[in-house]
Enzyme design. Structure first.
Site, PDB file in Angstrom:
ATOM      1  CB  SER A  47     -11.884 -57.118 -17.200  1.00  0.00           C
ATOM      2  OG  SER A  47     -13.057 -56.360 -16.990  1.00  0.00           O
ATOM      3  CG  ASP A  89     -14.269 -58.204  -9.092  1.00  0.00           C
ATOM      4  OD1 ASP A  89     -15.352 -57.934  -9.653  1.00  0.00           O
ATOM      5  OD2 ASP A  89     -13.195 -58.263  -9.707  1.00  0.00           O
ATOM      6  CG  HIS A 121     -14.580 -58.279 -13.288  1.00  0.00           C
ATOM      7  ND1 HIS A 121     -13.847 -57.511 -12.393  1.00  0.00           N
ATOM      8  CD2 HIS A 121     -14.357 -57.771 -14.516  1.00  0.00           C
ATOM      9  CE1 HIS A 121     -13.181 -56.583 -13.067  1.00  0.00           C
ATOM     10  NE2 HIS A 121     -13.475 -56.701 -14.355  1.00  0.00           N
TER      11      HIS A 121
END
Length: 371
Positions: A47, A336, A339
């Site tokens: 991610s 978040d 990230h």
């Protein structure tokens, strides 16, 4: 907004040059190189560099407020805006990388992004872990030139794969997942198996003609608000900046073994350039010295639930009902809890491009001139 558009026309509206108390972070444009040919990049990872592969593969987009800062709508990225890979593409003056799994108007003339959120090196053959990403690349490697000969556009020709840049940023999920069910010593013992998968990936790409590799180590896992909120807060486990030492020590062990691997591969492979980038030091420096860069609350998520000190709730994560989000323009490092914000990613990218954290100290201009 299509992420295939070249960013140069709009990036000046989003300058990342900041005068702070002690630091001056340059704009990415100050590192722009002038390629004589269209630069081609193939990215593998999780991610941290997923530009929409998860959304394309599973049909599940990351909803608002993701994407609010730059794209002004969700863009398939787990951030409020651009990722490090986006800024690195900007430095090459090329379009943002399209996910390999994008089936709706894809443009792969500048490469493809195989990174998928949640990916790791192990277990093998689990979509979309590193081995699967490499298998997808092998299919792309075989099919793209063949289709291009038949008249298909927006693909990569056979001769372009050797000069392409292969970027690899993976390992965080291996470590994070291992700590969920293993002791610290067991995690350390498992690290060589992660490194072996990265070695296998690089060798496979090399055997198909790849010669230019850009390898990121993993960041300070113990500084993520998610990890801090879920682990018991024993003072002896925390370093001077409030990060979890056991998790960071594991990341450092992983990184040292990855560094050694890169050294070994440089001696074993012919006509190959492998740049090892110390992402850990880049990220930790920003967290440890956040006020000097103009950032606030370095261990707290901008988007989450629960408020200080971490604003992370595993049952009410960013985008879910009940979340709160910091004001746009706030200088948070964590987006978040796992990230990073665009503002932080911009700092990371500028430090990557400075070459001060790279071994050998080569920047994208070197690869640009080879493309």
């Amino acid at each position: 907004m299509s992420t295939s558009l070249k960013p140069s026309a709009i990036m000046h509206q989003h300058s990342i040059r900041k005068h702070t108390g002690f630091q001056l972070v340059p704009t990415i444009s100050s590192f722009h190189c002038q390629c004589t040919k269209n630069p081609i990049v193939f990215n593998f990872g999780d991610s941290n560099s997923d530009t929409g592969g998860y959304a394309d593969g599973l049909g599940l987009n990351f909803g608002p407020p993701n994407g609010r800062t730059y794209f002004r709508q969700p863009s398939g990225r787990l951030s409020d805006g651009r990722l490090m890979i986006d800024f690195l593409c900007e430095s090459l003056n090329t379009s943002y990388l399209m996910p390999y799994l994008n089936s709706l108007g894809p443009n792969f003339t500048n490469g493809a992004n195989f990174a998928i959120s949640g990916s790791a090196t192990l277990p093998k053959y689990v979509p979309f872990n590193l081995g699967v990403q490499v298998s997808q690349f092998l299919r792309f490697r075989a099919r793209s030139p063949a289709l291009k000969i038949k008249g298909y556009t927006d693909l990569v020709g056979d001769g372009d794969f050797q000069n392409a840049l292969y970027t690899i940023d993976i390992g965080q999920n291996d470590l994070a997942g291992s700590f969920n069910y293993l002791t610290h010593s067991q995690v350390i013992d498992k690290i060589p198996s992660f490194i072996a998968e990265i070695k296998s990936a690089i060798w496979t790409i090399y055997q198909t003609g790849g010669r230019n590799f850009w390898v990121h180590n993993t960041g300070p896992l113990g500084c993520l608000p998610q990890k801090l909120s879920l682990h018991s807060q024993n003072a002896s486990d925390l370093d001077e900046h409030g990060c979890l030492k056991p998790l960071n020590d594991a990341a450092k062990t992983f990184n040292e073994q990855l560094r050694v691997l890169c050294e070994q591969l440089r001696t074993q492979m012919v006509n190959v350039t492998i740049v090892y980038v110390d992402i850990y030091s880049i990220k930790y420096d920003l967290i440890a010295n956040a006020p000097n860069y103009g950032f606030q609350s370095p261990l707290m998520a901008c988007c989450g639930n629960g408020g200080p000190p971490f604003n992370y709730n595993a049952t009410i994560t960013c985008g879910n009902t009940g979340h709160n989000v910091c004001n746009e323009g706030s200088q948070f490092i964590s987006w978040d809890g796992v990230h990073y914000t665009e503002a932080a990613n911009a700092v990371f990218a500028s430090k990557i491009l400075s070459t001060n954290y790279s071994t050998p100290q080569l920047n994208f201009n070197f690869f640009c001139n080879k493309m």
